[in-house]
Design a protein around this motif. Structure first.
Motif, short mmCIF file in Angstrom:
data_model
loop_
_atom_site.label_atom_id
_atom_site.label_comp_id
_atom_site.label_asym_id
_atom_site.label_seq_id
_atom_site.Cartn_x
_atom_site.Cartn_y
_atom_site.Cartn_z
N SER A 163 16.61 -8.81 -6.11
CA SER A 163 15.69 -7.77 -6.59
C SER A 163 14.83 -7.20 -5.46
O SER A 163 14.39 -6.05 -5.52
N TYR A 164 14.59 -8.03 -4.46
CA TYR A 164 13.79 -7.59 -3.29
C TYR A 164 14.38 -6.31 -2.69
O TYR A 164 13.66 -5.37 -2.36
N ASN A 165 15.71 -6.26 -2.58
CA ASN A 165 16.36 -5.08 -2.00
C ASN A 165 16.13 -3.84 -2.86
O ASN A 165 15.93 -2.74 -2.35
N TYR A 166 16.16 -4.05 -4.18
CA TYR A 166 15.93 -2.91 -5.10
C TYR A 166 14.50 -2.41 -4.95
O TYR A 166 14.25 -1.20 -4.99
N VAL A 167 13.56 -3.35 -4.76
CA VAL A 167 12.16 -2.97 -4.57
C VAL A 167 12.01 -2.14 -3.29
O VAL A 167 11.38 -1.09 -3.29
N LEU A 168 12.62 -2.62 -2.21
CA LEU A 168 12.50 -1.89 -0.93
C LEU A 168 13.03 -0.46 -1.06
O LEU A 168 12.38 0.49 -0.60
N ASP A 169 14.20 -0.30 -1.70
CA ASP A 169 14.76 1.05 -1.87
C ASP A 169 13.88 1.92 -2.76
O ASP A 169 13.68 3.10 -2.48
N ALA A 170 13.35 1.32 -3.84
CA ALA A 170 12.52 2.10 -4.76
C ALA A 170 11.24 2.56 -4.07
O ALA A 170 10.84 3.73 -4.20
N VAL A 171 10.62 1.66 -3.32
CA VAL A 171 9.37 1.99 -2.62
C VAL A 171 9.63 3.13 -1.62
O VAL A 171 8.85 4.08 -1.51
N GLU A 172 10.75 3.08 -0.94
CA GLU A 172 11.12 4.12 0.02
C GLU A 172 11.37 5.45 -0.70
O GLU A 172 10.83 6.49 -0.32
N ASP A 173 12.16 5.38 -1.77
CA ASP A 173 12.49 6.60 -2.54
C ASP A 173 11.23 7.26 -3.12
O ASP A 173 11.14 8.48 -3.19
N LEU A 174 10.31 6.43 -3.58
CA LEU A 174 9.11 6.96 -4.23
C LEU A 174 8.03 7.32 -3.20
O LEU A 174 6.99 7.88 -3.57
N GLY A 175 8.28 7.01 -1.94
CA GLY A 175 7.33 7.35 -0.87
C GLY A 175 5.98 6.67 -1.02
O GLY A 175 4.93 7.28 -0.80
N ILE A 176 5.99 5.39 -1.43
CA ILE A 176 4.71 4.70 -1.67
C ILE A 176 4.52 3.50 -0.75
O ILE A 176 3.78 2.56 -1.07
N LYS A 177 5.18 3.55 0.39
CA LYS A 177 5.16 2.39 1.29
C LYS A 177 3.72 2.00 1.69
O LYS A 177 3.39 0.82 1.76
N ASP A 178 2.87 3.01 1.93
CA ASP A 178 1.50 2.70 2.37
C ASP A 178 0.61 2.25 1.21
O ASP A 178 -0.52 1.83 1.41
N LYS A 179 1.11 2.37 -0.01
CA LYS A 179 0.28 2.02 -1.16
C LYS A 179 0.53 0.59 -1.67
O LYS A 179 -0.23 0.07 -2.47
#
Lengths: 193, 618
Positions: B251-267
């Motif tokens: 699931s960690y990989n899915y989280v990383l991709d979702a965070v990237e796609d949603l542009g919320i890395k700094d949040k």
């Protein structure tokens, strides 16, 4: 992010997993980050075999519905079943020769008209490439080389950041010696489409 | 050379998660490995098997998971580094051994791999084996990808040896059956196990007075392991944002991709819990103090979510912690990047355009099926023809479970390995319909024998058919104790099924070759007609055709064709052979034909219908 998500689908025995593995090896050789996912076990007794190759800046080894960049289908009805993975920007590469499932051959269900099936896919995606992989594989010397034909088409039209020569190298080094010539011929026949 | 024996340190190989686990074991000096095959763990066993053919390392396919774990325990307590692997439900079989081995501990490092199967790709349930860590008190490591799986196998062996306790490595199908580039480490010389057992009965023989002391020791070990978990490199956070996301495994990989796609890395701050037991309470508390709210992204049960809620309660932290829920992460089946993206959007109130879907028209279903030439099909056909139509068919786990599908429809009850025999006994005592139970050869050895002894002892009344195709076919042709054919040809079996059955006290036993329809029918009929009550056993013996071709190199000489004599009676369709095709043209014209490429030449159809004839294979 730049990535290539390839969803592969076919029927047990068609060599989808070998094709998937070879794309993965080619990506590794080309220095691209790559994840491959496969399903083994029960699925292989004549059932649907689905796998995925994800290259580039992505971490997930699987592809969600609507998110495939390329659909590589080894059988037309399986292309339709896997259309859930595609969107209007997807490139669909599909063999057009049906493999009749047991549910149809025993008279329980019916197989849709192939032309209509393919038209329906063609009308919904960015680009559809359909071809008779069986005929080309026979021409190459063995029906079993359909997977190599399909790889040839993928490397010609898929816009992958991997040189076709790398894939030829993978076929040379990672497939059985006895099938090497047939496999390479089949790849070239697909590549020349 | 086996690619897993590559000696070039730093080289990158595209490895399956299961191969990475083997490589990790080898790099960590594992010299002893045991397993019972089961998807998605099987390639670990097969890989060790192939390595054991060329290196002195000891590997065995054990008869079942409990035996595998107990055998491994003997090695580990003798100071040998050991690995034991099984699928998730296999750990149920091994659970009796697991629970007390946790008390006794080990001397050589020991990793037990439990391969879970969310979405039940090849399993009867999707139980979440993280609870076994809590139940047994054993430490648990959970990798996100093959590279981490290799690292955790090495770390698991070390953690185990230092703390003298087995370590559970829990994977899921998408880790076992994914490939990624894995960087190789140093490969030490692979040596034969050279253990040394030192007598120490008051620590190793678990009678109550010993068990009491050992439980106290386990609790002490757990305190130390708690400290290990707090400093484990597998428990880490990424980012400094106020939105907390807790995850583990694939699931960690899915989280990383979702965070990237949603542009919320700094949040966001992502908290990966790779050593999930003992739970890293201190890291979790620090994390909870830093974030505003927390979404837990995990497959199956709310294991981390509930643990985190307890942690928050104990630290008097009042923050929203959510995971499972209608608009969040489902409690059933696998999750994927799309589900995670949606859950993150919903939880943190983000705009996320719905995924575009295309119109998918209906296509025929393509369920897996028994292969052409499979002897199980013939057995089912023969029995169905001669028994009372009301007969109940308890079945078991293997290829033959596919007999559940119409038109064969030869399965009525199944819960787990071995349940065919025992449940048949229950049916025979509780109701009146006749019973014919089916079990495969490998499954019979795995867990059918005790049920058979029980049935004989308690005067249960049923017919048991042992489907003996000479191999563990479903998982890819592993050997079992009764194997009579190998790549070398015919071999003397170590344990004959017929001898076992007779040794269990069964008086009525018949052996048939199911590919001979008439003869088999007569034999079975005779057995059924005999007056004796009790358990009657039929051993249906004929090798798996895939095994014959692939392993034994058998060449096929004939194929069958349907001749002009065919009157479309459709009897042959009852065989449900994938090589026999029925076609009805749009004008209504019908025909039946055999696909020569698929036909295995077993001749069963020709024995069913005179219009089917043999011809030479091209």
């Amino acid at each position: 992010m730049s990535s290539w998500r390839i969803f592969c689908t076919g029927v047990g025995g068609q060599g989808t997993l070998l094709a998937t593995y070879l794309i993965g090896e080619a990506a590794l050789k080309a220095g691209l980050p790559v994840m491959v996912s496969e399903i083994h076990g029960m699925a292989q007794r004549g059932g649907v075999v689905e796998s995925a190759v994800v290259m580039g800046d992505r971490k997930s080894p699987i592809i969600s519905d609507g998110e495939a960049d390329i659909l590589l289908a080894f059988e037309p009805s399986e292309a339709m079943r896997a259309l859930r993975k595609c969107n209007s920007e997807t490139l669909v590469i599909s063999n057009i020769v049906p493999l009749i499932p047991f549910t149809v051959s025993s008279g329980k269900e019916s197989y849709p008209e192939v032309d209509k099936l393919l038209d329906s896919i063609r009308n919904q995606v960015r680009r559809f490439i359909g071809f008779n992989a069986l005929e080309l594989a026979r021409k190459a010397g063995s029906e079993l080389s359909q997977n190599m034909v399909i790889l040839g088409v993928l490397f010609k039209h898929g816009g992958l950041p991997i040189d076709a020569e790398i894939m030829r190298d993978m076929i040379r080094t990672k497939t059985k010696k006895a099938f090497l010539d047939v496999n390479l011929r089949a790849f070239e026949l697909g590549y020349s489409l | 050379m086996n690619h897993l024996l590559e000696r070039e340190t730093g080289k990158k190989l595209l490895l399956l998660g299961n191969e990475a686990i083997i490589r990790g074991g080898l790099e960590a000096g594992v010299r002893f490995a045991t397993a019972y095959p089961g998807t998605p763990s099987t390639e670990i066993a097969d890989g060790f098997y192939h390595i054991s053919l060329q290196e002195p390392l000891y590997f065995e396919y054990s008869v079942n998971e409990k035996v595998a774990l107990e055998t491994a325990a003997g090695a580990a307590i003798s100071g040998v580094r050991t690995l034991c692997c099984m699928k998730h439900v296999g750990l149920n079989v091994a659970a009796d051994a697991l629970m007390t081995l946790a008390y006794v501990g080990v001397k050589g490092g020991m990793v037990i791999v439990t391969a879970d199967d969310p979405s039940l790709h090849s399993s009867q349930n999707e139980q979440d084996n993280r609870y076994y860590a809590r139940l047994s008190g054993l430490p648990m490591l959970e990798p996100a990808d093959p590279q981490m799986a290799k690292e955790m196998t090495i770390a698991g062996i070390e953690l185990s040896e230092i703390n003298q306790i087995p370590v559970l490595l829990r994977t899921t199908t998408r880790v076992n059956h994914s490939r990624c580039a894995v960087t190789l480490g140093d490969l030490p010389e692979i040596k034969a196990p050279e253990g040394n057992f030192e007598k120490d009965p008051f620590n190793l023989v678990v009678v109550p007075m010993v068990g009491r002391q050992l439980h106290l020791r386990l609790l002490e070990k757990k305190k130390k392991l708690q400290e290990e978990s707090e400093k484990s490199p597998f428990n880490f956070t990424e980012g400094t944002g106020k939105w907390g996301i807790v995850t583990s495994g694939v699931s960690y990989n899915y989280v990383l991709d979702a965070v990237e796609d949603l542009g919320i890395k700094d949040k966001v701050t992502i908290f990966y819990i790779g050593m999930s037991h003992p739970f890293p309470t201190q890291i979790a508390t620090d994390f909870l103090n830093k974030v505003e709210s927390v979404l837990v992204v995990e497959e199956l049960e709310p294991y981390l979510e509930e643990t985190l809620k307890v942690t928050a309660f104990e630290a008097s932290i009042e923050k929203e912690i959510a995971g499972k829920g209608d608009n969040l992460i489902p409690r059933h089946f696998e999750i994927d990047p799309g589900i995670v993206k949606k859950a993150i959007s919903n939880f943190f109130n983000l705009e996320s355009p719905p995924a575009e879907t295309l119109s998918v028209s209906e296509v025929p279903s393509r369920p897996p099926n028994l292969c052409p030439g499979c002897p199980h099909r013939a057995t089912y056909y023969i029995i169905k023809k001669i028994v009372n139509p009301e007969t109940i068919y308890p079945t078991d786990i293997g290829c033959y479970t596919l007999g559940v599908l119409p038109p064969l429809s030869m399965a009525d009850f199944l819960i787990c390995m071995g349940s065919s025999v025992s449940s048949a006994g229950g049916f025979s005592k509780a109701q009146k319909k006749p019973i014919v139970a089916f079990i495969g050869d490998s499954t019979f050895f795995h867990s059918g024998i005790t049920g058979l002894i029980n049935a004989v002892t308690n005067d249960h009344n049923f017919v048991l058919v042992i489907l003996d195709n000479g191999t563990t076919a479903m998982t890819g042709h592993q050997p079992h104790p009764g194997v009579e054919f190998g790549p070398q040809g015919k071999i003397e079996p170590k344990v004959k099924i017929e001898d076992v059955v007779k040794g269990c006290g069964v008086k009525s036993v018949a052996v048939i070759n199911p590919l001979q329809i008439k003869k088999s029918t007569e034999t079975i009929q005779k057995l059924l007609d005999s007056d004796s009550r009790g358990v009657k056993v039929i051993i249906a013996k004929s090798p798996c055709p895939l095994y014959e071709r692939r392993v034994m190199g058998k060449k096929q000489k004939i194929v069958f064709e349907i001749t002009d004599e065919c009157d479309l009676c459709k009897d042959c369709l009852e065989l449900a052979c994938p090589a026999i095709f029925y076609e009805k043209a749009r004008e209504g014209e019908e025909r039946i034909f055999i696909n020569e490429t698929l036909c295995s030449g077993c001749s069963v159809c020709a024995q069913v219908c005179t219009a089917i004839k043999a011809k030479k294979k091209n």
